[in-house]
Design a protein around this motif. Structure first.
Motif, short mmCIF file in Angstrom:
data_model
loop_
_atom_site.label_atom_id
_atom_site.label_comp_id
_atom_site.label_asym_id
_atom_site.label_seq_id
_atom_site.Cartn_x
_atom_site.Cartn_y
_atom_site.Cartn_z
N UNK A 259 -87.05 25.87 -9.44
CA UNK A 259 -86.23 25.76 -8.25
C UNK A 259 -85.36 24.52 -8.35
N UNK A 260 -84.06 24.69 -8.21
CA UNK A 260 -83.14 23.55 -8.14
C UNK A 260 -82.98 23.21 -6.66
N UNK B 139 -83.54 16.46 -0.08
CA UNK B 139 -84.58 16.52 0.95
C UNK B 139 -84.45 17.76 1.83
N UNK B 140 -85.58 18.46 2.02
CA UNK B 140 -85.60 19.62 2.90
C UNK B 140 -86.57 20.69 2.45
N UNK B 141 -86.58 21.79 3.21
CA UNK B 141 -87.47 22.92 2.98
C UNK B 141 -86.72 24.05 2.29
N UNK B 142 -87.35 24.65 1.26
CA UNK B 142 -86.78 25.79 0.55
C UNK B 142 -87.78 26.93 0.65
N UNK B 143 -87.35 28.05 1.21
CA UNK B 143 -88.22 29.20 1.43
C UNK B 143 -88.46 29.94 0.11
N UNK B 144 -89.71 30.01 -0.29
CA UNK B 144 -90.11 30.69 -1.54
C UNK B 144 -90.78 32.04 -1.29
N UNK C 212 -93.69 19.10 -2.47
CA UNK C 212 -94.95 19.74 -2.11
C UNK C 212 -94.72 21.17 -1.62
N UNK C 213 -95.83 21.82 -1.25
CA UNK C 213 -95.80 23.19 -0.76
C UNK C 213 -96.47 23.25 0.61
N UNK C 214 -96.01 24.17 1.44
CA UNK C 214 -96.63 24.38 2.74
C UNK C 214 -96.36 25.79 3.23
N UNK C 215 -97.18 26.24 4.16
CA UNK C 215 -96.92 27.48 4.89
C UNK C 215 -96.60 27.04 6.31
N UNK D 204 -91.28 25.25 -0.35
CA UNK D 204 -91.29 24.05 -1.18
C UNK D 204 -90.63 22.98 -0.32
N UNK D 205 -91.24 21.81 -0.25
CA UNK D 205 -90.62 20.70 0.48
C UNK D 205 -90.18 19.66 -0.54
N UNK D 206 -88.89 19.45 -0.60
CA UNK D 206 -88.34 18.38 -1.46
C UNK D 206 -88.37 17.10 -0.63
N UNK D 207 -89.05 16.09 -1.15
CA UNK D 207 -89.16 14.82 -0.43
C UNK D 207 -88.19 13.76 -0.93
N UNK D 208 -87.48 14.04 -2.01
CA UNK D 208 -86.54 13.07 -2.56
C UNK D 208 -85.14 13.34 -2.03
#
Length: 159
Positions: A27-28, A32-37, A65-68, A138-142
């Motif tokens: 995943x590119x 910062x933000x949430x990407x729906x997988x 990281x990952x979350x639901x 997927x949560x991008x924290x950078x």
């Protein structure tokens, strides 16, 4: 105490785990933000002809990281981003000592520790057993865009 009349359970089902299928999802991120997988996870489950079992997702990074989470109201993701920023602020005055890759480096590690690097989703009758309002993110924290890798692994029975 909960009344037993308010709890129901379906009849147990069993399947012999006859397969382990794995794939690497790249995943590119835009930053910062949430990407729906969710759709990618569902495609993988369909591709491996999963019937019943479990899908594990594992991100191979320490600053994403990952979350639901809820998929219906986008303001939920905005508020979650705000909450994570409050728990681990990116500013240089926060007192972080680890800043090898910039002021958002250590806060990204803290946010990953809070949210996690793996998820386990049951697969029932070939479908992800997510709730109506749930999605896999997927949560991008950078702050900067990054290339992230997520291992998808199904263990269970096939169709």
């Amino acid at each position: 105490m909960t009344s037993t009349k308010s709890i129901t359970r379906s009849t147990p089902s069993s399947v012999q785990a006859t397969t382990i299928s794995s794939s690497l999802l790249t995943v590119q991120t835009p930053g910062c933000g949430f990407i729906d997988l969710t759709s990618e996870a569902a495609k993988f489950v369909a591709e491996v002809r999963a019937r019943d079992g479990a899908l594990t997702l594992f991100i191979r990074h320490t600053s994403a990281s990952l979350t639901i989470q809820e998929n219906a109201d986008p303001s939920v993701l905005v508020d979650l981003t705000t909450a994570l920023a409050r728990f681990a602020p990116d500013d240089e005055d926060a007192g972080w000592t680890h800043d090898t890759e910039g002021p958002d480096d250590m806060p990204a590690h803290v946010k990953t520790m809070l949210t996690g690097t793996s998820l386990h989703v049951p697969v029932l009758d070939g479908k992800l057993a997510l709730g109506t309002w749930q999605a896999i993110y997927l949560i991008e924290h950078r702050t900067r865009p990054h290339r992230r890798e997520v291992v998808l692994q199904f263990i269970g029975g096939n169709r």
